[in-house]
Design an enzyme around this catalytic site. Structure first.
Site, mmCIF file in Angstrom:
data_model
loop_
_atom_site.group_PDB
_atom_site.id
_atom_site.type_symbol
_atom_site.label_atom_id
_atom_site.label_comp_id
_atom_site.label_asym_id
_atom_site.label_seq_id
_atom_site.Cartn_x
_atom_site.Cartn_y
_atom_site.Cartn_z
ATOM 1 C CB ILE A 162 -0.978 -0.024 1.201
ATOM 2 C CG1 ILE A 162 -1.770 -1.348 1.212
ATOM 3 C CG2 ILE A 162 -1.934 1.160 1.130
ATOM 4 C CD1 ILE A 162 -2.684 -1.532 2.418
ATOM 5 C CG ASP A 199 13.473 -2.143 11.423
ATOM 6 O OD1 ASP A 199 13.279 -3.170 10.751
ATOM 7 O OD2 ASP A 199 12.780 -1.819 12.419
ATOM 8 C CE1 TYR A 210 -2.239 -4.702 11.518
ATOM 9 C CE2 TYR A 210 -4.405 -5.538 10.945
ATOM 10 C CZ TYR A 210 -3.365 -4.669 10.722
ATOM 11 O OH TYR A 210 -3.452 -3.753 9.713
ATOM 12 C CE LYS A 213 -1.604 -1.080 11.819
ATOM 13 N NZ LYS A 213 -0.717 -0.209 11.064
ATOM 14 C CG ASN A 265 -10.439 -7.556 3.354
ATOM 15 O OD1 ASN A 265 -11.092 -7.141 4.295
ATOM 16 N ND2 ASN A 265 -9.860 -8.739 3.363
ATOM 17 C CG HIS A 311 -3.338 -10.598 1.723
ATOM 18 N ND1 HIS A 311 -2.008 -10.428 1.979
ATOM 19 C CD2 HIS A 311 -4.008 -9.976 2.721
ATOM 20 C CE1 HIS A 311 -1.869 -9.711 3.082
ATOM 21 N NE2 HIS A 311 -3.071 -9.422 3.557
ATOM 22 C CB ILE A 356 -12.805 -21.864 0.636
ATOM 23 C CG1 ILE A 356 -12.678 -21.435 -0.837
ATOM 24 C CG2 ILE A 356 -13.848 -21.033 1.379
ATOM 25 C CD1 ILE A 356 -13.998 -21.414 -1.601
ATOM 26 C CG ASP A 366 -10.448 -15.404 8.751
ATOM 27 O OD1 ASP A 366 -9.727 -14.392 8.840
ATOM 28 O OD2 ASP A 366 -10.232 -16.347 7.969
HETATM 29 N N1 UFG Z 1 -9.220 -16.721 2.602
HETATM 30 C C1 UFG Z 1 -9.438 -18.036 2.193
HETATM 31 N N2 UFG Z 1 -8.371 -18.726 1.696
HETATM 32 C C2 UFG Z 1 -7.120 -18.194 1.611
HETATM 33 C C3 UFG Z 1 -6.908 -16.866 2.037
HETATM 34 C C4 UFG Z 1 -7.985 -16.159 2.531
HETATM 35 O O1 UFG Z 1 -10.536 -18.560 2.270
HETATM 36 O O2 UFG Z 1 -6.194 -18.900 1.168
HETATM 37 C C5 UFG Z 1 -10.369 -15.955 3.108
HETATM 38 C C6 UFG Z 1 -10.193 -15.521 4.546
HETATM 39 O O3 UFG Z 1 -10.697 -16.499 5.413
HETATM 40 C C7 UFG Z 1 -11.019 -14.224 4.574
HETATM 41 C C8 UFG Z 1 -10.909 -13.685 3.144
HETATM 42 O O4 UFG Z 1 -10.463 -14.772 2.357
HETATM 43 O O5 UFG Z 1 -12.361 -14.521 4.816
HETATM 44 C C9 UFG Z 1 -9.907 -12.558 3.025
HETATM 45 O O6 UFG Z 1 -8.684 -12.985 3.649
HETATM 46 P P1 UFG Z 1 -7.320 -12.182 3.495
HETATM 47 O O7 UFG Z 1 -6.266 -13.009 4.160
HETATM 48 O O8 UFG Z 1 -7.115 -11.792 2.077
HETATM 49 O O9 UFG Z 1 -7.588 -10.832 4.309
HETATM 50 P P2 UFG Z 1 -8.092 -10.628 5.819
HETATM 51 O O10 UFG Z 1 -9.556 -10.321 5.738
HETATM 52 O O11 UFG Z 1 -7.650 -11.714 6.727
HETATM 53 O O12 UFG Z 1 -7.246 -9.368 6.302
HETATM 54 C C10 UFG Z 1 -7.067 -8.176 5.569
HETATM 55 C C11 UFG Z 1 -5.709 -7.588 5.923
HETATM 56 C C12 UFG Z 1 -5.677 -7.136 7.362
HETATM 57 C C13 UFG Z 1 -6.861 -6.265 7.684
HETATM 58 C C14 UFG Z 1 -8.149 -6.916 7.263
HETATM 59 C C15 UFG Z 1 -9.268 -5.939 7.465
HETATM 60 O O13 UFG Z 1 -4.665 -8.552 5.705
HETATM 61 O O14 UFG Z 1 -4.482 -6.393 7.578
HETATM 62 O O15 UFG Z 1 -8.098 -7.279 5.881
HETATM 63 O O16 UFG Z 1 -10.485 -6.462 7.024
HETATM 64 F F1 UFG Z 1 -6.900 -6.051 9.030
#
Ligand code: UFG
Length: 326
Positions: A12, A51, A141, A145, A170, A187, A205, A282
């Site tokens: 970002i 850093d 996390y 913040k 996201n 992600h 998933i 999650d």
């Molecule tokens: N997911 C899967 N399979 C994967 C990866 C992710 O099913 O292999 C699902 C996760 O369970 C979640 C969704 O896809 O429901 C999105 O997951 P991400 O890992 O892409 O993102 P997150 O929602 O965990 O987190 C992101 C950022 C965080 C932030 C958050 C805020 O990484 O820093 O969004 O909503 F805090």
């Protein structure tokens, strides 16, 4: 105006740097390459490899470059990782922010935009999540913040620091030159696109039994260029207002299955899926009500739909199948 961007080699922060420069700002990127990429650093930005844990190095960067404002992206950012390694978050994230803030105050730098998160809201009372939702962090996390947001409050009271807390949902998508490249990648969208590129066999998933229409988690995906523009609008608004707090998303939730289906249409690949156990930490649904920043700052996302967000990510991943390595 000269802006110091911490984490400007990251996903970002590098796009925020790109947008700042195209809007006529001077940028100093400060990054340790802990997660970032040298290739992501904008060629017109000044660069300091440091850093934030090294306060003397941060101080030297401020002494040399004399920024007038800061955008603070450098951070550990994974909800799941923070559940396993809380001290990376409650320790590093917090200490590094404190170092940065101390140096800012010592150098009289009076404006900061903080990358904050939707993970401040573990049990939201309303969905979409509005501007007045109570902060109850969902993980170490989110807690890190929340703590930094409180530091900003007290530095506003005691030192007159002006600040914006931007609580992202996201972040996703890419610009023509900069995209998402994490090692390891966790992600959803880049992982799905790696399947389409033939680099993975299937997407796992995490949970098919959530209380959502298709049983998979629902998220609000926001394009990083739109996120970056929200930072610039916030920086401008700090001229007249000392404190800004906004939720940043498109107000539309998409399930994991909908993300996969959209990626199938865009890439033409079957993208096999496998439903596995839920991932700890999650929440079922996270959707932002971003009407406050739209009304107050005129923020108008250019990529408000999932299709254009994933298309932009696909364009970048197709052109960079090994990320910044090639
Ligand atoms: N997911 C899967 N399979 C994967 C990866 C992710 O099913 O292999 C699902 C996760 O369970 C979640 C969704 O896809 O429901 C999105 O997951 P991400 O890992 O892409 O993102 P997150 O929602 O965990 O987190 C992101 C950022 C965080 C932030 C958050 C805020 O990484 O820093 O969004 O909503 F805090």
């Amino acid at each position: 105006m000269k802006v110091l961007v911490t984490g400007g080699a990251g996903y970002i922060g590098s796009v925020a740097t790109e947008r700042l420069i195209s809007n006529g700002y001077e940028v100093v990127v400060l990054d340790s390459f802990y997660m970032g990429h040298r290739e992501a650093v904008h060629p017109q930005a000044a660069f300091v490899e440091a850093d934030l844990s090294d306060k003397a190095a941060v101080d030297a960067a401020f002494r040399e470059h004399r920024p007038e404002a800061v955008m603070h992206f450098a951070s550990h950012t994974l909800v799941g990782e923070s559940m396993q390694h809380p001290f990376l978050y409650l320790g590093d994230n917090v200490r590094n922010a404190l170092n940065l803030l101390e140096v800012m105050v010592e150098h009289g730098v009076g404006k900061i935009i903080l990358s904050s998160t939707a993970n401040l809201f573990e049990k939201p009372e309303s969905m979409p999540i509005g501007p007045d939702e109570r902060v109850i962090p969902g993980s170490p996390y989110g807690e890190s913040k929340a703590i930094i947001e409180r530091f900003l409050h007290w530095l506003q009271v005691t030192k007159g620091l002006r600040y914006a807390c931007l609580r992202y949902f996201n972040a996703a998508g890419a610009t023509a030159e900069r995209g998402e490249d994490h090692t390891p990648e966790t992600h959803l969208i880049p992982l799905v696109l790696q399947v389409a590129l033939g680099q993975r066999d299937a997407i796992k998933i995490f949970g098919g039994d959530y209380p959502t229409p298709d049983g998979t988690c629902v998220r609000d995906y926001i394009h990083i260029a739109d996120l970056a523009d929200a930072h610039i609008l916030s920086l401008q608004a700090l001229e007249t207002r000392p404190v800004l707090t906004y939720n940043l998303g498109n107000g539309n939730g998409f399930s994991v299955k909908e993300v996969v289906d959209t990626a199938r249409r865009i890439t033409g690949h079957a993208i096999p899926v496998e439903i596995v156990d839920r991932r700890p930490g999650d929440p079922a649904v996270l959707v932002a009500d971003a009407t406050k920043i739209k009304a107050e700052l005129g923020w108008a996302p250019q990529f408000p739909d999932l299709q254009s967000i994933i298309q932009s990510a696909w364009n970048w991943h197709n052109g960079h199948p090994r990320g910044y390595a090639g």
